[in-house]
Design a protein around this motif. Structure first.
Motif, PDB file in Angstrom:
ATOM      1  N   UNK A 109      -5.584   6.408   1.361  1.00  0.00           N
ATOM      2  CA  UNK A 109      -5.852   6.771  -0.026  1.00  0.00           C
ATOM      3  C   UNK A 109      -7.357   6.854  -0.259  1.00  0.00           C
ATOM      4  N   UNK A 163     -14.307   5.921  -2.223  1.00  0.00           N
ATOM      5  CA  UNK A 163     -13.917   4.888  -1.254  1.00  0.00           C
ATOM      6  C   UNK A 163     -12.649   5.326  -0.536  1.00  0.00           C
ATOM      7  N   UNK A 189       0.834  -1.205   0.000  1.00  0.00           N
ATOM      8  CA  UNK A 189       0.000   0.000   0.000  1.00  0.00           C
ATOM      9  C   UNK A 189       0.869   1.257   0.000  1.00  0.00           C
ATOM     10  N   UNK A 247      -3.473  -0.417   5.584  1.00  0.00           N
ATOM     11  CA  UNK A 247      -3.358  -1.885   5.531  1.00  0.00           C
ATOM     12  C   UNK A 247      -4.225  -2.472   4.412  1.00  0.00           C
ATOM     13  N   UNK A 248      -4.701  -1.634   3.494  1.00  0.00           N
ATOM     14  CA  UNK A 248      -5.524  -1.964   2.315  1.00  0.00           C
ATOM     15  C   UNK A 248      -7.023  -2.043   2.623  1.00  0.00           C
ATOM     16  N   UNK A 249      -7.435  -1.940   3.882  1.00  0.00           N
ATOM     17  CA  UNK A 249      -8.872  -2.027   4.197  1.00  0.00           C
ATOM     18  C   UNK A 249      -9.646  -0.886   3.543  1.00  0.00           C
ATOM     19  N   UNK A 250     -10.763  -1.230   2.929  1.00  0.00           N
ATOM     20  CA  UNK A 250     -11.696  -0.230   2.410  1.00  0.00           C
ATOM     21  C   UNK A 250     -12.649   0.085   3.581  1.00  0.00           C
ATOM     22  N   UNK A 251     -12.294   1.126   4.362  1.00  0.00           N
ATOM     23  CA  UNK A 251     -13.023   1.350   5.621  1.00  0.00           C
ATOM     24  C   UNK A 251     -14.239   2.226   5.472  1.00  0.00           C
ATOM     25  N   UNK A 304     -17.101   3.849   2.272  1.00  0.00           N
ATOM     26  CA  UNK A 304     -17.439   4.067   0.866  1.00  0.00           C
ATOM     27  C   UNK A 304     -18.813   4.713   0.794  1.00  0.00           C
ATOM     28  N   UNK A 329      -9.378   4.100   1.848  1.00  0.00           N
ATOM     29  CA  UNK A 329      -8.555   2.930   2.162  1.00  0.00           C
ATOM     30  C   UNK A 329      -7.536   3.286   3.241  1.00  0.00           C
TER      31      UNK A 329
END
Lengths: 189, 194
Positions: free
Chosen positions: B164, B104, B34, B109-113, B115, B106
């Protein structure tokens, strides 16, 4: 003494890193299947376990969570043979229950195939689709009657089905998708 | 201690060490990927750049797009890479787009927290103040909430300082809608909050 400690640490490092790589790269945990299609159930989710996060980081970074989008990947046809760019395939089935669907072809480096006309995906707005049905033809040269996705070269082939805002049944269980059939169609070029 | 016991203890220690390295590698991998993506995706010549935020409006994906695997050719993206360690960031996305779009968020840690898509945005517009999560009920959290309310913004707590934001605009026909999609992309605004 020093050498013994060195090998002790080095072997633990190799085994630790190697086992992590194998589990992330080749482990299938957290995925469900619908025909030849595989879906990583918790891709992008805040509930994802560390292994799913690592898999998503390598193979599908910046995925949306399953409430918004569900992704299905196919790397084999229905007979279990690996997909190849220089072969022809017919992808057919009922249109998935979703606000939007698309089928995109990628080379085995997971990037788009070169095409001067930018024909990279077939989606539910593509012309030439029978109502309520998915028909996608892939291959290095145009063939058959139906929307065609060019797959030039001799690499592997990966098909990605994206469902934006899928129906409640698929959101709850990605395996509930009525799978699109992937059939080899004729000789490879 | 007998030699057998010493040998056994050594094996157990070795296994523990390998297991810790295994766990650390799995934990670190998404964060490293990430971090690399955040550097790679938003180039130095990004449209907006300050200490907290960088914004980039890439063209529609083609076969030459090599920044990130499995790019969607059906989506126009706009990206905002943020760093909340020195303060919040304000985000606006007022799109007049007939089809699907979403914003969205992120974590590192790549989680889409978080949206929000176009259907929800009709009632709850993307008019956010993005701040690093503080403990509930703390003075800092109360102060941030009050400042966001005073600015008329919805407060969104981020689980990590760096992250992001990705705007996706669905482009049904890239040949006819590319120009309109570029205009829609431009409606994303990320700036450091005052």
């Amino acid at each position: 003494m020093f050498l013994s400690r060195f090998w002790f640490g080095l072997s633990a490092l190799v085994v630790g890193l190697g086992s992590a790589w194998c589990v992330v790269r080749f482990g299938g945990g957290g995925t469900v299947a619908a025909g030849a299609w595989q879906s990583t159930v918790l891709a992008g989710s805040t509930h994802a376990d560390p292994y799913t996060r690592a898999r998503v980081a390598l193979g599908g970074l910046l995925a949306l969570g399953p409430a918004e989008t569900v992704y299905y990947v196919a790397t084999t046809d229905d007979a279990g043979s690996p997909l190849r760019a220089h072969c022809r395939y017919r992808v057919t089935g009922p249109a998935p229950t979703a606000r939007w669907w698309s089928v995109t072809a990628y080379a085995d480096d997971r990037f788009l195939f070169a095409d001067a006309a930018h024909r990279y995906s077939i989606n539910n707005a593509s012309p030439g689709l029978p109502p309520g049905q998915v028909t996608v033809l892939t291959g290095p040269i145009a063939w058959g009657a139906g929307p065609w996705l060019p797959t030039p070269g001799d690499s592997g082939l990966l098909l990605l089905l994206r469902l934006y805002q899928p129906g409640a049944e698929i959101r709850a269980n990605a395996a509930a998708l009525v799978p699109l059939r992937i059939q080899a169609a004729g000789p490879c070029q | 201690m007998s030699p057998a016991l010493i040998r056994l203890r050594k094996y157990v220690l070795w296994l523990l060490l390998a297991a810790v390295i295994h766990g650390l590698a799995v934990w670190a991998l998404p964060r490293v990927v990430m971090r690399g993506a955040m550097s790679r995706l938003v180039p130095a010549n990004s449209a907006v750049k300050d200490e907290r935020v960088r914004v980039f409006y890439p063209p529609l994906a083609t076969a030459t797009a090599r920044q990130i695997v499995l790019p969607s050719p059906d989506l126009a993206y706009a990206l905002c890479v943020y760093d909340l360690s020195t303060g919040p960031v304000d985000v606006d996305a007022a799109l007049d787009w007939p089809g699907y779009w979403s914003v969205a968020l992120y974590a590192d840690n790549t989680d889409n927290y978080f949206v929000r898509n176009d259907r929800v945005a009709g009632a709850l517009p993307v008019h956010w103040r993005l701040a690093l999560r503080e403990g509930a009920g703390t003075a800092a959290a109360t102060s941030l909430a009050a400042a966001a309310a005073a600015a008329g913004r919805e407060l969104v707590w981020a689980p990590s300082a760096r992250g992001l934001l990705l705007l996706r605009v669905l482009v049904a026909d890239r040949h006819r809608e590319a120009a309109a999609a570029a205009q829609a992309q431009g409606r994303l605004r990320c700036v450091a909050a005052p």
